[in-house]
Design an enzyme around this catalytic site. Structure first.
Site, PDB file in Angstrom:
ATOM      1  N   ASN A   9       0.862  -1.183   0.000  1.00  0.00           N
ATOM      2  CA  ASN A   9       0.000   0.000   0.000  1.00  0.00           C
ATOM      3  C   ASN A   9       0.897   1.231   0.000  1.00  0.00           C
ATOM      4  OD1 ASN A   9      -1.877   1.990   0.368  1.00  0.00           O
ATOM      5  ND2 ASN A   9      -2.290   1.511   2.521  1.00  0.00           N
ATOM      6  N   TRP A  10       0.977   1.876  -1.152  1.00  0.00           N
ATOM      7  CA  TRP A  10       1.892   3.024  -1.274  1.00  0.00           C
ATOM      8  C   TRP A  10       1.293   4.324  -0.757  1.00  0.00           C
ATOM      9  CZ3 TRP A  10       3.955   1.881  -6.915  1.00  0.00           C
ATOM     10  CH2 TRP A  10       4.857   0.804  -6.841  1.00  0.00           C
ATOM     11  N   LYS A  11       0.039   4.320  -0.405  1.00  0.00           N
ATOM     12  CA  LYS A  11      -0.611   5.535   0.106  1.00  0.00           C
ATOM     13  C   LYS A  11      -0.348   6.703  -0.862  1.00  0.00           C
ATOM     14  CE  LYS A  11       0.260   3.663   4.655  1.00  0.00           C
ATOM     15  NZ  LYS A  11       0.093   3.837   6.064  1.00  0.00           N
ATOM     16  N   HIS A  95      -9.554   1.075   4.998  1.00  0.00           N
ATOM     17  CA  HIS A  95      -8.260   1.357   5.648  1.00  0.00           C
ATOM     18  C   HIS A  95      -8.478   2.350   6.787  1.00  0.00           C
ATOM     19  CE1 HIS A  95      -4.150   2.689   6.279  1.00  0.00           C
ATOM     20  NE2 HIS A  95      -3.761   1.598   5.658  1.00  0.00           N
ATOM     21  N   GLU A  97      -6.855   4.821   7.729  1.00  0.00           N
ATOM     22  CA  GLU A  97      -6.679   6.237   7.361  1.00  0.00           C
ATOM     23  C   GLU A  97      -7.941   6.780   6.692  1.00  0.00           C
ATOM     24  OE1 GLU A  97      -2.938   5.749   5.326  1.00  0.00           O
ATOM     25  OE2 GLU A  97      -1.987   5.337   7.247  1.00  0.00           O
ATOM     26  N   GLU A 167      -5.428  -4.754  10.815  1.00  0.00           N
ATOM     27  CA  GLU A 167      -4.439  -3.680  10.943  1.00  0.00           C
ATOM     28  C   GLU A 167      -4.724  -2.885  12.216  1.00  0.00           C
ATOM     29  OE1 GLU A 167      -2.494  -2.735   6.952  1.00  0.00           O
ATOM     30  OE2 GLU A 167      -4.160  -1.365   7.192  1.00  0.00           O
ATOM     31  N   GLY A 173       2.215   2.675  10.568  1.00  0.00           N
ATOM     32  CA  GLY A 173       3.132   3.790  10.341  1.00  0.00           C
ATOM     33  C   GLY A 173       3.811   4.282  11.609  1.00  0.00           C
ATOM     34  N   SER A 213       3.324  -1.713  10.365  1.00  0.00           N
ATOM     35  CA  SER A 213       4.776  -1.663  10.550  1.00  0.00           C
ATOM     36  C   SER A 213       5.478  -2.991  10.271  1.00  0.00           C
ATOM     37  CB  SER A 213       5.115  -1.141  11.952  1.00  0.00           C
ATOM     38  OG  SER A 213       4.636   0.189  12.101  1.00  0.00           O
ATOM     39  N   GLY A 234       2.815  -1.007   4.280  1.00  0.00           N
ATOM     40  CA  GLY A 234       2.851   0.398   3.874  1.00  0.00           C
ATOM     41  C   GLY A 234       4.283   0.848   3.621  1.00  0.00           C
ATOM     42  N   GLY A 235       4.869   1.533   4.596  1.00  0.00           N
ATOM     43  CA  GLY A 235       6.178   2.164   4.450  1.00  0.00           C
ATOM     44  C   GLY A 235       7.253   1.261   3.850  1.00  0.00           C
TER      45      GLY A 235
END
Ligand code: PEP
Length: 249
Positions: A9-11, A95, A97, A167, A173, A213, A234-235
């Site tokens: 997930n590159w956001k 998600h 976010e 999640e 994150g 994470s 993600g990151g």
């Protein structure tokens, strides 16, 4: 054994050029991987370019969000048909976010899940508790509620095309990962709820990803758990080397 799925997930990261460069590398690097599924979720602007590159490859393409309506006056929104047109086979929905920064509710997410499934997109349906909910012993209550409301009126035929991503919001994150035992406990619970809703056969074969994470250093411990069937990353998915290491867990 449930085949693991590793999803990136590159956001809101990467230009079209950067996303396309990654996709070319991924297509070549992951071509011979058959024991896990791999999906990349670039930002909306890069979907069509990445979709073109990934055509005919083993790597799937996901959107990070979509609108529930087929078309209409919804400025700034994108429909399931548009995502399919760009080459998507998956869509991330619910998600944290989207829930916490953009006010998405369980019932709105249910509409999106329904629309995605009707259009034959495979949803990666995210659920998870906030820190204060975990500390207040509300984790299972929240997960049950998100599942019941999010999956309202989703048929047993359709649920088989969904992937669930657990999640915990406090782990996204933040660099704080759930321990493998904490994640496994939540996954067992989610499997039970799906079993109650759809029967044990579906509960036992549901693909449930962990997200929060995940890094090359902690992925092996998480994936060693019996009920963890992959990761939503993600990151650590933004860099091809780090993502490749995660895939090779
Ligand atoms: C995510 O965005 O779904 C996620 C899990 O992010 P991160 O890996 O950066 O915590």
């Amino acid at each position: 054994m449930i085949k693991p799925l590793i999803a990136a997930n590159w956001k809101m990261h990467k230009t079209i050029g950067e996303a396309a460069g990654f996709a070319r590398q991924a297509k070549a690097a992951f071509a011979s991987i058959t024991d896990r599924d791999i999906v990349i979720a670039p930002p909306c602007t890069a979907l069509a370019a990445v979709g073109e590159i990934l055509k005919g490859s083993t790597v799937g393409l996901a959107a990070q969000n979509m609108h529930w309506a087929e078309k209409g006056a919804f400025t700034g929104e994108v429909s399931a048909a548009m995502l399919i047109d760009a080459g998507c086979d998956h869509v991330i929905l619910g998600h944290s976010e989207r829930r916490n920064l953009f006010g998405e509710t369980d019932s709105l997410i249910n509409k999106k899940l329904t629309a995605a499934l009707t259009s034959h997109l495979k949803p990666i349906f995210c659920i998870g508790e906030r820190l204060e909910e975990r500390e207040g012993d509300q984790t299972f209550h929240i997960l049950r509620q998100q599942l019941h409301k999010g999956l309202n009126n989703i048929s047993s035929g359709d649920i088989r095309r969904c992937v669930i991503a657990y999640e915990p919001v406090w782990a996204i994150g933040t660099g704080k990962t759930a321990t493998p035992e904490q994640a496994e406990q939540a996954h067992v619970f989610i499997r039970e709820v799906i079993g109650d809703l759809y029967g044990a056969a579906i509960g036992n074969t549901m693909r449930i990803l962990y997200g929060g994470s995940v890094t090359p250093d902690n992925v092996a411990g998480l994936m060693a758990q019996r009920n963890i069937n992959g990761a939503l990353v993600g990151g650590a998915s933004l860099d091809i080397e780090s993502f490749t290491k995660i895939i090779g867990f």
